[in-house]
Design a protein around this motif. Sequence first.
Motif, PDB file in Angstrom:
ATOM      1  N   VAL A 196       0.851  -1.187   0.000  1.00 36.67           N
ATOM      2  CA  VAL A 196       0.000   0.000   0.000  1.00 36.67           C
ATOM      3  C   VAL A 196       0.885   1.234   0.000  1.00 36.67           C
ATOM      4  O   VAL A 196       1.678   1.445   0.924  1.00 36.67           O
ATOM      5  N   VAL A 197       0.780   2.037  -1.056  1.00 34.91           N
ATOM      6  CA  VAL A 197       1.534   3.283  -1.166  1.00 34.91           C
ATOM      7  C   VAL A 197       0.543   4.443  -1.203  1.00 34.91           C
ATOM      8  O   VAL A 197      -0.389   4.445  -2.007  1.00 34.91           O
ATOM      9  N   LEU A 198       0.743   5.389  -0.331  1.00 36.58           N
ATOM     10  CA  LEU A 198      -0.073   6.594  -0.301  1.00 36.58           C
ATOM     11  C   LEU A 198       0.740   7.713  -0.953  1.00 36.58           C
ATOM     12  O   LEU A 198       1.839   8.024  -0.498  1.00 36.58           O
ATOM     13  N   ASN A 199       0.164   8.302  -1.995  1.00 38.22           N
ATOM     14  CA  ASN A 199       0.877   9.165  -2.941  1.00 38.22           C
ATOM     15  C   ASN A 199       1.821   8.275  -3.753  1.00 38.22           C
ATOM     16  O   ASN A 199       3.014   8.182  -3.490  1.00 38.22           O
ATOM     17  N   THR A 200       1.223   7.639  -4.736  1.00 40.84           N
ATOM     18  CA  THR A 200       1.896   6.600  -5.524  1.00 40.84           C
ATOM     19  C   THR A 200       2.894   7.188  -6.525  1.00 40.84           C
ATOM     20  O   THR A 200       3.157   8.395  -6.552  1.00 40.84           O
ATOM     21  N   SER A 201       3.422   6.301  -7.383  1.00 41.12           N
ATOM     22  CA  SER A 201       4.349   6.743  -8.420  1.00 41.12           C
ATOM     23  C   SER A 201       3.684   7.739  -9.369  1.00 41.12           C
ATOM     24  O   SER A 201       4.345   8.620  -9.921  1.00 41.12           O
ATOM     25  N   ARG A 202       2.373   7.615  -9.562  1.00 39.01           N
ATOM     26  CA  ARG A 202       1.652   8.598 -10.381  1.00 39.01           C
ATOM     27  C   ARG A 202       1.675   9.971  -9.698  1.00 39.01           C
ATOM     28  O   ARG A 202       1.881  11.000 -10.341  1.00 39.01           O
ATOM     29  N   ALA A 203       1.486   9.984  -8.382  1.00 41.13           N
ATOM     30  CA  ALA A 203       1.555  11.240  -7.627  1.00 41.13           C
ATOM     31  C   ALA A 203       2.937  11.858  -7.742  1.00 41.13           C
ATOM     32  O   ALA A 203       3.080  13.079  -7.881  1.00 41.13           O
ATOM     33  N   LEU A 204       3.976  11.028  -7.678  1.00 43.79           N
ATOM     34  CA  LEU A 204       5.346  11.529  -7.799  1.00 43.79           C
ATOM     35  C   LEU A 204       5.563  12.173  -9.164  1.00 43.79           C
ATOM     36  O   LEU A 204       6.212  13.225  -9.272  1.00 43.79           O
ATOM     37  N   LYS A 205       5.019  11.574 -10.216  1.00 42.99           N
ATOM     38  CA  LYS A 205       5.164  12.146 -11.561  1.00 42.99           C
ATOM     39  C   LYS A 205       4.592  13.551 -11.614  1.00 42.99           C
ATOM     40  O   LYS A 205       5.181  14.463 -12.220  1.00 42.99           O
ATOM     41  N   LEU A 206       3.450  13.749 -10.973  1.00 39.19           N
ATOM     42  CA  LEU A 206       2.842  15.072 -10.972  1.00 39.19           C
ATOM     43  C   LEU A 206       3.604  16.040 -10.060  1.00 39.19           C
ATOM     44  O   LEU A 206       3.668  17.237 -10.343  1.00 39.19           O
ATOM     45  N   GLU A 207       4.186  15.512  -8.994  1.00 36.85           N
ATOM     46  CA  GLU A 207       4.956  16.364  -8.082  1.00 36.85           C
ATOM     47  C   GLU A 207       6.138  17.016  -8.807  1.00 36.85           C
ATOM     48  O   GLU A 207       6.459  18.178  -8.554  1.00 36.85           O
ATOM     49  N   VAL A 208       6.791  16.275  -9.683  1.00 35.76           N
ATOM     50  CA  VAL A 208       8.023  16.774 -10.300  1.00 35.76           C
ATOM     51  C   VAL A 208       7.815  17.358 -11.692  1.00 35.76           C
ATOM     52  O   VAL A 208       8.781  17.710 -12.357  1.00 35.76           O
ATOM     53  N   SER A 209       6.563  17.515 -12.126  1.00 35.22           N
ATOM     54  CA  SER A 209       6.320  18.077 -13.454  1.00 35.22           C
ATOM     55  C   SER A 209       5.040  18.906 -13.471  1.00 35.22           C
ATOM     56  O   SER A 209       3.938  18.356 -13.356  1.00 35.22           O
ATOM     57  N   LYS A 210       5.188  20.211 -13.639  1.00 29.89           N
ATOM     58  CA  LYS A 210       4.011  21.056 -13.739  1.00 29.89           C
ATOM     59  C   LYS A 210       3.276  20.830 -15.061  1.00 29.89           C
ATOM     60  O   LYS A 210       2.062  21.010 -15.137  1.00 29.89           O
ATOM     61  N   VAL A 211       4.006  20.422 -16.088  1.00 33.31           N
ATOM     62  CA  VAL A 211       3.349  20.064 -17.345  1.00 33.31           C
ATOM     63  C   VAL A 211       2.365  18.927 -17.109  1.00 33.31           C
ATOM     64  O   VAL A 211       1.215  18.959 -17.576  1.00 33.31           O
ATOM     65  N   ALA A 212       2.808  17.908 -16.368  1.00 34.31           N
ATOM     66  CA  ALA A 212       1.921  16.787 -16.047  1.00 34.31           C
ATOM     67  C   ALA A 212       0.747  17.254 -15.200  1.00 34.31           C
ATOM     68  O   ALA A 212      -0.394  16.791 -15.382  1.00 34.31           O
ATOM     69  N   GLN A 213       0.997  18.162 -14.271  1.00 33.20           N
ATOM     70  CA  GLN A 213      -0.079  18.701 -13.439  1.00 33.20           C
ATOM     71  C   GLN A 213      -1.134  19.401 -14.292  1.00 33.20           C
ATOM     72  O   GLN A 213      -2.332  19.118 -14.189  1.00 33.20           O
ATOM     73  N   TYR A 214      -0.690  20.314 -15.143  1.00 34.62           N
ATOM     74  CA  TYR A 214      -1.641  21.136 -15.893  1.00 34.62           C
ATOM     75  C   TYR A 214      -2.460  20.312 -16.879  1.00 34.62           C
ATOM     76  O   TYR A 214      -3.664  20.529 -17.026  1.00 34.62           O
ATOM     77  N   THR A 215      -1.811  19.376 -17.567  1.00 31.35           N
ATOM     78  CA  THR A 215      -2.560  18.569 -18.529  1.00 31.35           C
ATOM     79  C   THR A 215      -3.592  17.701 -17.823  1.00 31.35           C
ATOM     80  O   THR A 215      -4.703  17.512 -18.321  1.00 31.35           O
ATOM     81  N   SER A 216      -3.249  17.192 -16.634  1.00 32.09           N
ATOM     82  CA  SER A 216      -4.206  16.374 -15.892  1.00 32.09           C
ATOM     83  C   SER A 216      -5.319  17.223 -15.295  1.00 32.09           C
ATOM     84  O   SER A 216      -6.490  16.824 -15.301  1.00 32.09           O
ATOM     85  N   LEU A 217      -4.984  18.396 -14.771  1.00 35.20           N
ATOM     86  CA  LEU A 217      -6.011  19.291 -14.223  1.00 35.20           C
ATOM     87  C   LEU A 217      -7.021  19.681 -15.301  1.00 35.20           C
ATOM     88  O   LEU A 217      -8.239  19.649 -15.065  1.00 35.20           O
ATOM     89  N   GLU A 218      -6.523  20.037 -16.472  1.00 35.69           N
ATOM     90  CA  GLU A 218      -7.414  20.441 -17.564  1.00 35.69           C
ATOM     91  C   GLU A 218      -8.335  19.297 -17.981  1.00 35.69           C
ATOM     92  O   GLU A 218      -9.491  19.523 -18.366  1.00 35.69           O
ATOM     93  N   ALA A 219      -7.851  18.061 -17.876  1.00 35.05           N
ATOM     94  CA  ALA A 219      -8.676  16.903 -18.230  1.00 35.05           C
ATOM     95  C   ALA A 219      -9.885  16.776 -17.307  1.00 35.05           C
ATOM     96  O   ALA A 219     -10.884  16.138 -17.682  1.00 35.05           O
ATOM     97  N   PHE A 220      -9.808  17.376 -16.114  1.00 34.62           N
ATOM     98  CA  PHE A 220     -10.923  17.337 -15.158  1.00 34.62           C
ATOM     99  C   PHE A 220     -11.703  18.646 -15.146  1.00 34.62           C
ATOM    100  O   PHE A 220     -12.449  18.925 -14.216  1.00 34.62           O
ATOM    101  N   GLY A 221     -11.525  19.446 -16.195  1.00 30.10           N
ATOM    102  CA  GLY A 221     -12.276  20.689 -16.302  1.00 30.10           C
ATOM    103  C   GLY A 221     -11.827  21.749 -15.323  1.00 30.10           C
ATOM    104  O   GLY A 221     -12.592  22.659 -14.989  1.00 30.10           O
ATOM    105  N   ILE A 222     -10.581  21.648 -14.870  1.00 31.85           N
ATOM    106  CA  ILE A 222     -10.023  22.618 -13.925  1.00 31.85           C
ATOM    107  C   ILE A 222      -9.146  23.576 -14.716  1.00 31.85           C
ATOM    108  O   ILE A 222      -8.143  23.175 -15.307  1.00 31.85           O
ATOM    109  N   GLU A 223      -9.521  24.847 -14.735  1.00 31.69           N
ATOM    110  CA  GLU A 223      -8.817  25.810 -15.573  1.00 31.69           C
ATOM    111  C   GLU A 223      -7.456  26.170 -14.990  1.00 31.69           C
ATOM    112  O   GLU A 223      -7.320  26.465 -13.801  1.00 31.69           O
ATOM    113  N   THR A 224      -6.444  26.162 -15.842  1.00 32.33           N
ATOM    114  CA  THR A 224      -5.093  26.567 -15.477  1.00 32.33           C
ATOM    115  C   THR A 224      -4.702  27.776 -16.340  1.00 32.33           C
ATOM    116  O   THR A 224      -5.290  28.006 -17.392  1.00 32.33           O
TER     117      THR A 224
END
Length: 314
Positions: free
Chosen positions: A83-111
């Motif tokens: 059981v990992v809390l804040n998984t490898s997917r979370a780590l990817k978003l932590e170290v890349s704002k590009v990954a953050q923004y593209t994922s946020l926009e996919a959920f209708g969250i404006e950046t």
Amino acid sequence: MSAKIYVIHENDEWTEPLQKELEALGYPFETWHLDQGSIDLTKEPPEGIFYNRMSASSHTREHRFAPEFTGAVLDWLEAYGRVVLNTSRALKLEVSKVAQYTSLEAFGIETPKTLAAVGKEYILKAAESFEGESFITKHNRAGKGLGVQLFDNHEALQKYVEGPTFEEPVDGITLLQQYIKSPDSTITRCEFIGGRFFYAVEVDTSEGFELCPADACQIGDAFCPTTEQPRDKFTIIKDFDDPIIYKYEAFLLANDIHFAGIEFIRDAQGNLYTYDVNTNTNYNPDAEQKADMYGMKEIAKELAAQLKSTYQLS
């Protein structure tokens, strides 16, 4: 009981408040400082649950490869079904704002409008998209607002990029982003524990964006430029309620993020722009004491509950 709570991190000072709360609960735990080390891929990981607190700003503390090593450790843990809390997917978003923004926009969250560039020539070329409007630069992999610079025109950016103070991002990717001006020089940070909204904190940015709510980063009270009365740098907003919370929770669930702070800013027209996801969240002790709400205490309780349910402990 052999199973433990394991806390993965690279900053002892930031981890001390959580250690105190875990000690108070009496559950066994161990901290893994992953600045360096080794893992044997032929052996199973220890029994327990693993909380990933790796920070994107680790390189500013001379822990250049801590996120990469943490990624390897998380792959190992997840391969064995831990059981990992804040998984490898979370780590990817932590170290890349590009990954953050593209994922946020996919959920209708404006950046904010953002361009990513590698190389000084391409940074200057990307800035042409902001002709006639102010914009900021920031690092794709950063933290605490490091590397944020405000520019009013292309000429000012060129002077910076070609000058001696230009900061090369650790991953080479510079972001150019639409400048959103807050009418009261504040941003809002929403804290989530166990994927659920815990509280929102208003942050005064009138003295700049290199902000960290942790004890080690305390910078005292700031002063509002429109009044002689001082205001706190961090203020917890009681009974904060906004529809964006539901979108944030859906975003966190889909990305295996269990603990995070998400920051947004409102412009003068009230439009909301989300610009940062921090999966290594810290809390401001002064603000929490005034509000009588304690993030690390809640995280410790959540970790204890996860350990109990995973290993069917009483």
